[in-house]
Design an enzyme around this catalytic site. Sequence first.
Site, short mmCIF file in Angstrom:
data_model
loop_
_atom_site.label_atom_id
_atom_site.label_comp_id
_atom_site.label_asym_id
_atom_site.label_seq_id
_atom_site.Cartn_x
_atom_site.Cartn_y
_atom_site.Cartn_z
N TYR A 79 -2.67 10.10 6.12
CA TYR A 79 -2.76 9.01 6.83
C TYR A 79 -3.62 9.12 8.04
CZ TYR A 79 -0.84 4.46 8.59
OH TYR A 79 -0.96 3.20 9.19
N GLY A 135 -4.61 -7.75 1.51
CA GLY A 135 -3.20 -7.58 1.60
C GLY A 135 -2.87 -8.67 2.36
N1 LIG Z 1 3.24 -1.70 10.37
C1 LIG Z 1 2.81 -0.96 11.39
O1 LIG Z 1 3.65 -0.49 12.44
C2 LIG Z 1 1.65 -0.43 11.45
C3 LIG Z 1 1.21 0.61 12.41
C4 LIG Z 1 -0.09 0.92 12.29
C5 LIG Z 1 -1.17 0.46 11.30
N2 LIG Z 1 -0.79 -0.33 10.46
C6 LIG Z 1 -1.91 -0.92 9.45
O2 LIG Z 1 -1.53 -2.22 9.32
C7 LIG Z 1 -2.29 -2.60 7.94
C8 LIG Z 1 -1.05 -3.76 7.27
O3 LIG Z 1 0.17 -3.19 7.12
P1 LIG Z 1 1.40 -3.53 7.27
O4 LIG Z 1 2.23 -3.05 8.24
O5 LIG Z 1 1.22 -5.27 7.35
O6 LIG Z 1 2.04 -3.04 5.85
P2 LIG Z 1 2.44 -4.03 4.57
O7 LIG Z 1 3.69 -4.98 4.80
O8 LIG Z 1 3.00 -2.79 3.53
O9 LIG Z 1 1.24 -4.66 4.03
C9 LIG Z 1 0.25 -3.78 3.30
C10 LIG Z 1 -0.47 -4.67 2.35
O10 LIG Z 1 -1.58 -3.97 1.83
C11 LIG Z 1 -1.69 -4.32 0.58
N3 LIG Z 1 -1.93 -3.08 -0.45
C12 LIG Z 1 -1.51 -1.98 -0.53
N4 LIG Z 1 -2.21 -1.23 -1.28
C13 LIG Z 1 -3.20 -2.20 -1.95
C14 LIG Z 1 -4.26 -2.01 -2.71
N5 LIG Z 1 -4.30 -1.01 -3.37
N6 LIG Z 1 -4.93 -2.97 -3.12
C15 LIG Z 1 -4.90 -4.15 -2.23
N7 LIG Z 1 -3.84 -4.45 -1.54
C16 LIG Z 1 -3.06 -3.03 -1.09
C17 LIG Z 1 -0.02 -4.51 0.11
O11 LIG Z 1 0.16 -4.74 -1.22
P3 LIG Z 1 1.76 -5.04 -1.77
O12 LIG Z 1 2.59 -6.18 -1.27
O13 LIG Z 1 1.49 -5.18 -3.11
O14 LIG Z 1 2.20 -3.61 -1.65
C18 LIG Z 1 0.45 -5.41 1.23
O15 LIG Z 1 -0.12 -6.59 0.93
C19 LIG Z 1 -2.51 -1.35 7.24
O16 LIG Z 1 -3.75 -1.03 7.40
C20 LIG Z 1 -1.79 -0.44 8.20
O17 LIG Z 1 -2.18 1.03 7.94
C21 LIG Z 1 0.54 -1.07 10.25
#
Ligand SMILES: NC(=O)c1ccc[n+]([C@@H]2O[C@H](COP(=O)([O-])OP(=O)(O)OC[C@H]3O[C@@H](n4cnc5c(N)ncnc54)[C@H](OP(=O)(O)O)[C@@H]3O)[C@@H](O)[C@H]2O)c1
Length: 307
Positions: free
Chosen positions: A179, A23
């Site tokens: 989740y 990701g």
């Molecule tokens: N943001 C927060 O406040 C927060 C809080 C707690 C935990 N997290 C964790 O942080 C991590 C990163 O999330 P983020 O906040 O940076 O969100 P994000 O901007 O939505 O990024 C998520 C990434 O995961 C990719 N992804 C989703 N499904 C996938 C799949 N089936 N195969 C391969 N890649 C996939 C997405 O691809 P696409 O671009 O194609 O969708 C994107 O590149 C996650 O594990 C999330 O649970 C985030």
Amino acid sequence: MTSSDWTIEDIPDLTGKTILVTGGNSGLGFEAVKVFSLKSAHVVMACRSVNKGEVAKKQIIDFNPKADILVMELNLTNLESIRSFVNLFKENHSRLDVLLNNAGIMMVPYGLTKNGFENQLGTNHLGHFALTGLLLDLLKKTPKSRVVNVSSMAHKSGVMDFDNLLYENGKDYSPMKAYGRSKLSNLLFTYELQRFFEANKIDCMALAAHPGVSDTNLFNHAAPKWVMNLLKPLFLFMIQPASMGALPEIRASVDQNAKGGEFYGPNGKREMKGFPVIVKSTAASYDKESARKLWEISEKLTSVKFA
Ligand SMILES: NC(=O)c1ccc[n+]([C@@H]2O[C@H](COP(=O)([O-])OP(=O)(O)OC[C@H]3O[C@@H](n4cnc5c(N)ncnc54)[C@H](OP(=O)(O)O)[C@@H]3O)[C@@H](O)[C@H]2O)c1
């Protein structure tokens, strides 16, 4: 910020290191790729959309022309895609210093992956479990390698139910419960993986991180973008930029003083924002019996054995 806060200035030169970020095209993963390449690592951005990956890569190269980034296709909802990715990765790489299991989805409606797993557990845990197991030989070959799993404060609400782990036919499903379970699974897996490395004298460490609440695309899964844009001003006081939110996972990946089994998160109030420090996860995440069961079921479901 105080002088003791950990920042990207604390990262050593990463020349010669290979770092794989799932990701990597968006949010925290994108920020991590940017930082690792700034420190001269070879970074593989594993993305479900190669197009999005190439656009993200170009953004980084525009700002840092020396960035060494390879975009590769990986869809964590499809075991076949994970296997193809790993085969291709191994054809082109003889080492893997850091596997940063960052990709994730949040609070989506009930649905199934290509292999019939509930989507959130399937993507956030099972996909990364399979990826890690298939890359184990390369991690073993690379001295002082690391696996970093990205969890969330939402792990605190996670409950494991091994009789209905995947919410069969949507029974008892709620987007938040699923989740929470997937993020608790990230931690159970991390701690069991660390025990596995220690028991087998493998020179690899397993760590976890969470970003507090960070401004990324993740929230768009939970509500349409226009709703999120309306809501954003309401929680601006508690949200931090993705560049800050990425620091705990970056620290877990490359801090030379980090140790296996550690969990990094922000140092601010209720761990919502701030600089990365070691934080504690819930008692449920350290439950060895749950961790062992999850490992066994994950091996069975994915047909990936750690050996
Ligand atoms: N943001 C927060 O406040 C927060 C809080 C707690 C935990 N997290 C964790 O942080 C991590 C990163 O999330 P983020 O906040 O940076 O969100 P994000 O901007 O939505 O990024 C998520 C990434 O995961 C990719 N992804 C989703 N499904 C996938 C799949 N089936 N195969 C391969 N890649 C996939 C997405 O691809 P696409 O671009 O194609 O969708 C994107 O590149 C996650 O594990 C999330 O649970 C985030």
